[in-house]
Write a protein that holds these residues in place. Sequence first.
Motif, PDB file in Angstrom:
ATOM      1  N   GLU A  25       6.195 -11.189  -4.459  1.00 25.91           N
ATOM      2  CA  GLU A  25       5.651 -10.066  -3.690  1.00 25.91           C
ATOM      3  C   GLU A  25       4.914  -9.102  -4.613  1.00 25.91           C
ATOM      4  O   GLU A  25       3.857  -8.577  -4.247  1.00 25.91           O
ATOM      5  CB  GLU A  25       6.778  -9.344  -2.931  1.00 25.91           C
ATOM      6  CG  GLU A  25       6.288  -8.303  -1.961  1.00 25.91           C
ATOM      7  CD  GLU A  25       5.485  -8.854  -0.789  1.00 25.91           C
ATOM      8  OE1 GLU A  25       4.703  -8.075  -0.212  1.00 25.91           O
ATOM      9  OE2 GLU A  25       5.620 -10.040  -0.436  1.00 25.91           O
ATOM     10  N   CYS A  26       5.433  -8.872  -5.810  1.00 24.69           N
ATOM     11  CA  CYS A  26       4.733  -8.022  -6.792  1.00 24.69           C
ATOM     12  C   CYS A  26       3.395  -8.638  -7.162  1.00 24.69           C
ATOM     13  O   CYS A  26       2.400  -7.929  -7.331  1.00 24.69           O
ATOM     14  CB  CYS A  26       5.582  -7.827  -8.048  1.00 24.69           C
ATOM     15  SG  CYS A  26       6.974  -6.703  -7.835  1.00 24.69           S
TER      16      CYS A  26
ATOM     17  N   LEU B 274      10.335  -4.851  -3.338  1.00 20.87           N
ATOM     18  CA  LEU B 274       9.862  -5.241  -4.664  1.00 20.87           C
ATOM     19  C   LEU B 274      10.964  -5.092  -5.706  1.00 20.87           C
ATOM     20  O   LEU B 274      10.973  -5.791  -6.710  1.00 20.87           O
ATOM     21  CB  LEU B 274       8.667  -4.383  -5.074  1.00 20.87           C
ATOM     22  CG  LEU B 274       7.443  -4.420  -4.168  1.00 20.87           C
ATOM     23  CD1 LEU B 274       6.412  -3.412  -4.636  1.00 20.87           C
ATOM     24  CD2 LEU B 274       6.855  -5.807  -4.125  1.00 20.87           C
TER      25      LEU B 274
ATOM     26  N   ASP C 293      -2.387  -0.426  -4.064  1.00 18.18           N
ATOM     27  CA  ASP C 293      -1.730  -0.684  -2.778  1.00 18.18           C
ATOM     28  C   ASP C 293      -0.578   0.300  -2.595  1.00 18.18           C
ATOM     29  O   ASP C 293       0.192   0.549  -3.521  1.00 18.18           O
ATOM     30  CB  ASP C 293      -1.168  -2.107  -2.707  1.00 18.18           C
ATOM     31  CG  ASP C 293      -2.236  -3.159  -2.476  1.00 18.18           C
ATOM     32  OD1 ASP C 293      -3.407  -2.795  -2.275  1.00 18.18           O
ATOM     33  OD2 ASP C 293      -1.883  -4.358  -2.509  1.00 18.18           O
TER      34      ASP C 293
ATOM     35  N   VAL D 205       2.985   1.699  -1.713  1.00 16.45           N
ATOM     36  CA  VAL D 205       4.362   1.210  -1.681  1.00 16.45           C
ATOM     37  C   VAL D 205       5.221   2.320  -1.101  1.00 16.45           C
ATOM     38  O   VAL D 205       4.880   3.500  -1.197  1.00 16.45           O
ATOM     39  CB  VAL D 205       4.879   0.773  -3.074  1.00 16.45           C
ATOM     40  CG1 VAL D 205       4.107  -0.416  -3.593  1.00 16.45           C
ATOM     41  CG2 VAL D 205       4.844   1.907  -4.066  1.00 16.45           C
TER      42      VAL D 205
ATOM     43  N   SER E 285       6.880  -3.027  -0.446  1.00 15.52           N
ATOM     44  CA  SER E 285       5.431  -3.217  -0.380  1.00 15.52           C
ATOM     45  C   SER E 285       4.918  -2.816   0.993  1.00 15.52           C
ATOM     46  O   SER E 285       5.692  -2.521   1.911  1.00 15.52           O
ATOM     47  CB  SER E 285       5.083  -4.689  -0.653  1.00 15.52           C
ATOM     48  OG  SER E 285       5.479  -5.492   0.441  1.00 15.52           O
ATOM     49  N   GLU E 286       3.586  -2.854   1.156  1.00 10.58           N
ATOM     50  CA  GLU E 286       2.958  -2.562   2.454  1.00 10.58           C
ATOM     51  C   GLU E 286       3.414  -3.544   3.528  1.00 10.58           C
ATOM     52  O   GLU E 286       3.409  -3.243   4.700  1.00 10.58           O
ATOM     53  CB  GLU E 286       1.433  -2.651   2.342  1.00 10.58           C
ATOM     54  CG  GLU E 286       0.800  -1.534   1.574  1.00 10.58           C
ATOM     55  CD  GLU E 286      -0.714  -1.693   1.479  1.00 10.58           C
ATOM     56  OE1 GLU E 286      -1.210  -2.839   1.376  1.00 10.58           O
ATOM     57  OE2 GLU E 286      -1.398  -0.661   1.511  1.00 10.58           O
ATOM     58  N   ARG E 287       3.795  -4.759   3.110  1.00 12.14           N
ATOM     59  CA  ARG E 287       4.228  -5.793   4.042  1.00 12.14           C
ATOM     60  C   ARG E 287       5.702  -5.645   4.422  1.00 12.14           C
ATOM     61  O   ARG E 287       6.235  -6.466   5.155  1.00 12.14           O
ATOM     62  CB  ARG E 287       3.967  -7.171   3.428  1.00 12.14           C
ATOM     63  CG  ARG E 287       2.483  -7.496   3.318  1.00 12.14           C
ATOM     64  CD  ARG E 287       2.211  -8.733   2.494  1.00 12.14           C
ATOM     65  NE  ARG E 287       2.428  -8.539   1.068  1.00 12.14           N
ATOM     66  CZ  ARG E 287       1.586  -7.903   0.237  1.00 12.14           C
ATOM     67  NH1 ARG E 287       0.472  -7.413   0.711  1.00 12.14           N
ATOM     68  NH2 ARG E 287       1.846  -7.783  -1.039  1.00 12.14           N
TER      69      ARG E 287
ATOM     70  N   ARG F 230      10.985 -11.322  -4.869  1.00 15.97           N
ATOM     71  CA  ARG F 230      10.420 -10.028  -5.245  1.00 15.97           C
ATOM     72  C   ARG F 230       9.266 -10.173  -6.223  1.00 15.97           C
ATOM     73  O   ARG F 230       8.268  -9.467  -6.125  1.00 15.97           O
ATOM     74  CB  ARG F 230      11.505  -9.136  -5.858  1.00 15.97           C
ATOM     75  CG  ARG F 230      12.579  -8.732  -4.885  1.00 15.97           C
ATOM     76  CD  ARG F 230      13.649  -7.925  -5.571  1.00 15.97           C
ATOM     77  NE  ARG F 230      14.714  -7.572  -4.636  1.00 15.97           N
ATOM     78  CZ  ARG F 230      15.777  -6.882  -4.975  1.00 15.97           C
ATOM     79  NH1 ARG F 230      15.944  -6.464  -6.219  1.00 15.97           N
ATOM     80  NH2 ARG F 230      16.700  -6.607  -4.080  1.00 15.97           N
TER      81      ARG F 230
ATOM     82  N   CYS G  29       0.654  -7.857  -4.732  1.00 21.03           N
ATOM     83  CA  CYS G  29       0.190  -6.460  -4.666  1.00 21.03           C
ATOM     84  C   CYS G  29      -0.983  -6.250  -5.621  1.00 21.03           C
ATOM     85  O   CYS G  29      -0.980  -6.768  -6.736  1.00 21.03           O
ATOM     86  CB  CYS G  29       1.315  -5.503  -5.036  1.00 21.03           C
ATOM     87  SG  CYS G  29       2.647  -5.445  -3.843  1.00 21.03           S
TER      88      CYS G  29
ATOM     89  N   PHE H 109       1.286   0.848  -6.013  1.00 21.44           N
ATOM     90  CA  PHE H 109       1.513  -0.192  -7.014  1.00 21.44           C
ATOM     91  C   PHE H 109       0.497   0.023  -8.121  1.00 21.44           C
ATOM     92  O   PHE H 109      -0.687   0.211  -7.864  1.00 21.44           O
ATOM     93  CB  PHE H 109       1.333  -1.576  -6.380  1.00 21.44           C
ATOM     94  CG  PHE H 109       1.677  -2.707  -7.299  1.00 21.44           C
ATOM     95  CD1 PHE H 109       2.991  -3.089  -7.482  1.00 21.44           C
ATOM     96  CD2 PHE H 109       0.680  -3.376  -7.988  1.00 21.44           C
ATOM     97  CE1 PHE H 109       3.317  -4.126  -8.334  1.00 21.44           C
ATOM     98  CE2 PHE H 109       0.993  -4.410  -8.840  1.00 21.44           C
ATOM     99  CZ  PHE H 109       2.314  -4.792  -9.019  1.00 21.44           C
TER     100      PHE H 109
END
Length: 146
Positions: free
Chosen positions: A26-27, A61, A34, A36, A55-57, A23, A30, A85
Amino acid sequence: MDELTTSIVGIDFPNEDKSKSNRRMECMLCAPGDAVELRLEPTNPYDDNAVAIFSERGTQLGYVSAERAPLIGKRMKEGEAIAVFQAMHGSGAYIRIRFGGGVPTLPDPVPDIPKRPPPRQARPAQRPVYDPHAFCPDEEGPEFGA
């Protein structure tokens, strides 16, 4: 209250997916602004008001804090909630949420205040190294007619 900033909690826990995605990493991927996704988790075993943040992916998070989750979950059920984000600061991460439509506005970034350099420590004076076998000419020696 149309907008609020809240912290992302649980960013140091691994995700439950097959790869146990990170996580915090991933943060770090970002960027401010972006999108979320907020997802209600009424079947969460620890908190039936839990609101997960993705997240967008599509990687989780973390969560909205337990103190804010009931309010945010209630507002999400009443209408549209859009989140982005906001930033990482220190060891934490933050999102910005806008209720009732529209895109959240990010506050101006806090300028980094330059830290004062540590005080310089005085270096000890260098003393010449004593060598008992060093050649030291005698000023009164034979070169000078002694």
